[in-house]
Design a protein around this motif. Sequence first.
Motif, PDB file in Angstrom:
ATOM      1  N   VAL A  83       0.578  -0.949   0.102  1.00 50.48           N
ATOM      2  CA  VAL A  83       0.001  -0.495  -0.177  1.00 50.48           C
ATOM      3  C   VAL A  83       1.077   0.823  -0.065  1.00 50.48           C
ATOM      4  N   PHE A  84       0.854   2.468  -1.467  1.00 50.91           N
ATOM      5  CA  PHE A  84       1.529   3.339  -1.124  1.00 50.91           C
ATOM      6  C   PHE A  84       1.103   4.436  -0.005  1.00 50.91           C
ATOM      7  N   ALA A  85       1.622   4.820   0.602  1.00 45.65           N
ATOM      8  CA  ALA A  85       0.657   6.031   1.071  1.00 45.65           C
ATOM      9  C   ALA A  85       0.632   7.509   0.014  1.00 45.65           C
ATOM     10  N   ALA A  86       0.006   8.006   0.538  1.00 43.28           N
ATOM     11  CA  ALA A  86      -0.620   9.437  -0.658  1.00 43.28           C
ATOM     12  C   ALA A  86      -0.233  10.338   0.580  1.00 43.28           C
ATOM     13  N   GLY A  87      -0.276  11.916  -0.230  1.00 41.03           N
ATOM     14  CA  GLY A  87       1.171  12.817   0.721  1.00 41.03           C
ATOM     15  C   GLY A  87       1.225  12.724   1.798  1.00 41.03           C
ATOM     16  N   LYS A  88       1.244  14.301   2.840  1.00 45.83           N
ATOM     17  CA  LYS A  88       1.231  14.158   4.190  1.00 45.83           C
ATOM     18  C   LYS A  88       0.344  14.921   4.422  1.00 45.83           C
ATOM     19  N   LYS A  89      -0.579  15.758   3.139  1.00 46.64           N
ATOM     20  CA  LYS A  89      -1.246  16.370   3.637  1.00 46.64           C
ATOM     21  C   LYS A  89      -2.789  15.808   2.783  1.00 46.64           C
ATOM     22  N   ASP A  90      -2.684  14.740   2.204  1.00 50.87           N
ATOM     23  CA  ASP A  90      -3.625  13.826   1.654  1.00 50.87           C
ATOM     24  C   ASP A  90      -4.715  14.696   1.288  1.00 50.87           C
ATOM     25  N   LEU A  91      -4.336  15.684   0.494  1.00 47.86           N
ATOM     26  CA  LEU A  91      -4.548  16.942  -0.769  1.00 47.86           C
ATOM     27  C   LEU A  91      -4.884  16.487  -1.668  1.00 47.86           C
ATOM     28  N   ILE A  92      -5.510  15.796  -2.700  1.00 44.81           N
ATOM     29  CA  ILE A  92      -5.525  15.523  -4.462  1.00 44.81           C
ATOM     30  C   ILE A  92      -6.505  16.227  -5.278  1.00 44.81           C
ATOM     31  N   ASP A  93      -6.477  16.852  -5.167  1.00 43.21           N
ATOM     32  CA  ASP A  93      -7.460  17.577  -6.005  1.00 43.21           C
ATOM     33  C   ASP A  93      -6.898  19.385  -6.324  1.00 43.21           C
ATOM     34  N   LEU A  94      -5.251  19.291  -5.718  1.00 47.98           N
ATOM     35  CA  LEU A  94      -4.155  20.768  -6.022  1.00 47.98           C
ATOM     36  C   LEU A  94      -3.642  20.454  -7.362  1.00 47.98           C
ATOM     37  N   PRO A  95      -3.939  21.822  -8.164  1.00 48.82           N
ATOM     38  CA  PRO A  95      -4.138  21.744  -9.518  1.00 48.82           C
ATOM     39  C   PRO A  95      -2.662  21.177  -9.718  1.00 48.82           C
ATOM     40  N   VAL A  96      -2.120  21.113 -11.299  1.00 47.17           N
ATOM     41  CA  VAL A  96      -0.580  20.584 -11.377  1.00 47.17           C
ATOM     42  C   VAL A  96      -0.270  21.390 -12.152  1.00 47.17           C
ATOM     43  N   LEU A  97       1.002  21.601 -11.893  1.00 42.85           N
ATOM     44  CA  LEU A  97       2.007  23.152 -12.094  1.00 42.85           C
ATOM     45  C   LEU A  97       2.542  22.707 -13.242  1.00 42.85           C
ATOM     46  N   ASN A  98       2.768  23.520 -14.342  1.00 41.78           N
ATOM     47  CA  ASN A  98       3.310  23.544 -15.626  1.00 41.78           C
ATOM     48  C   ASN A  98       4.556  24.005 -15.558  1.00 41.78           C
ATOM     49  N   GLU A  99       5.420  24.026 -15.798  1.00 40.95           N
ATOM     50  CA  GLU A  99       7.118  23.998 -15.613  1.00 40.95           C
ATOM     51  C   GLU A  99       6.145  25.453 -16.976  1.00 40.95           C
ATOM     52  N   ASP A 100       6.047  25.542 -18.054  1.00 47.36           N
ATOM     53  CA  ASP A 100       6.083  26.844 -18.705  1.00 47.36           C
ATOM     54  C   ASP A 100       5.600  27.718 -18.498  1.00 47.36           C
ATOM     55  N   GLU A 101       4.475  27.983 -17.274  1.00 47.65           N
ATOM     56  CA  GLU A 101       3.872  28.570 -16.435  1.00 47.65           C
ATOM     57  C   GLU A 101       4.869  29.387 -15.409  1.00 47.65           C
ATOM     58  N   LEU A 102       5.912  29.043 -14.672  1.00 48.65           N
ATOM     59  CA  LEU A 102       6.553  28.935 -13.702  1.00 48.65           C
ATOM     60  C   LEU A 102       8.208  29.491 -14.432  1.00 48.65           C
ATOM     61  N   ASP A 103       8.040  30.939 -13.301  1.00 49.65           N
ATOM     62  CA  ASP A 103       9.455  31.522 -13.812  1.00 49.65           C
ATOM     63  C   ASP A 103       9.949  31.268 -11.968  1.00 49.65           C
TER      64      ASP A 103
ATOM     65  N   LEU B 179      -2.197  27.962  -5.421  1.00 51.33           N
ATOM     66  CA  LEU B 179      -3.356  27.995  -7.175  1.00 51.33           C
ATOM     67  C   LEU B 179      -4.708  27.675  -6.668  1.00 51.33           C
ATOM     68  N   ASP B 180      -4.500  27.008  -5.717  1.00 52.20           N
ATOM     69  CA  ASP B 180      -5.802  25.985  -5.758  1.00 52.20           C
ATOM     70  C   ASP B 180      -6.627  27.297  -4.832  1.00 52.20           C
ATOM     71  N   VAL B 181      -6.184  28.087  -3.650  1.00 56.69           N
ATOM     72  CA  VAL B 181      -7.204  29.059  -3.413  1.00 56.69           C
ATOM     73  C   VAL B 181      -7.404  30.100  -4.925  1.00 56.69           C
ATOM     74  N   VAL B 182      -7.015  30.372  -5.538  1.00 56.10           N
ATOM     75  CA  VAL B 182      -7.097  31.067  -6.136  1.00 56.10           C
ATOM     76  C   VAL B 182      -8.010  30.816  -7.210  1.00 56.10           C
ATOM     77  N   TYR B 183      -7.772  29.736  -7.352  1.00 54.59           N
ATOM     78  CA  TYR B 183      -8.584  29.238  -8.234  1.00 54.59           C
ATOM     79  C   TYR B 183     -10.185  28.655  -8.215  1.00 54.59           C
ATOM     80  N   LYS B 184     -10.149  28.751  -7.385  1.00 51.78           N
ATOM     81  CA  LYS B 184     -11.545  27.626  -6.895  1.00 51.78           C
ATOM     82  C   LYS B 184     -11.905  28.300  -5.322  1.00 51.78           C
ATOM     83  N   GLY B 185     -11.223  29.430  -5.253  1.00 51.43           N
ATOM     84  CA  GLY B 185     -11.603  30.516  -4.201  1.00 51.43           C
ATOM     85  C   GLY B 185     -12.181  29.323  -2.681  1.00 51.43           C
ATOM     86  N   GLU B 186     -13.049  29.905  -1.831  1.00 52.70           N
ATOM     87  CA  GLU B 186     -13.476  29.918  -0.786  1.00 52.70           C
ATOM     88  C   GLU B 186     -13.814  27.518  -1.064  1.00 52.70           C
TER      89      GLU B 186
END
Length: 169
Positions: A40-60, A115-122
């Motif tokens: 069984v592989f554990a999820a991340g430490k915060k178990d936040l599954i639905d976070l947006p995927v980062l596109n490296e082209d959009e990052l500086d 970004l999750d907070v920016v895109y989804k708000g409350e």
Amino acid sequence: MSRLLPSISCLYSVSCRLLWRGSPSDSPLLRPLPPGLTCVFAAGKKDLIDLPVLNEDELDEQFVRGSGPGGQATNKTSNCVVLKHIPTGTVVKCHQTRSVDINRKRAREIMREKLDVVYKGELSEVLVKKKESELRKQEKRRKANENLERKRLFKAALAADSKPGNDTV
């Protein structure tokens, strides 16, 4: 106990290969497990599954000198990561450790949460979990205050009963 020994040795060999012996092409995580052994592989430490995927082209990404305690070791090394998401203008600065690699990873985790907070708000998972945590904390505080009040009333009743002149036997 004899049934656990093969499992433990398999687990030990997998973890050793993961840490030191394994080559990238011969990953033990990609090989099928021996029959009878489940994994069984554990999820991340915060178990936040639905976070947006980062596109490296959009990052500086920039590496700047850190600040804070640490003296010369902190002042002379550029291991503070400044990550900017170009479409939204969101900036994250991470200087939690002395390692650039770990700071890069943590900066990306923080950026995903922002970004999750920016895109989804409350409705973002981060804010929802934070609100749930605050509600649990308030409930715990309320119960503790109720218990303290009950104890105070009980002690006051005991003190009133133990006064001389109250013979109710």
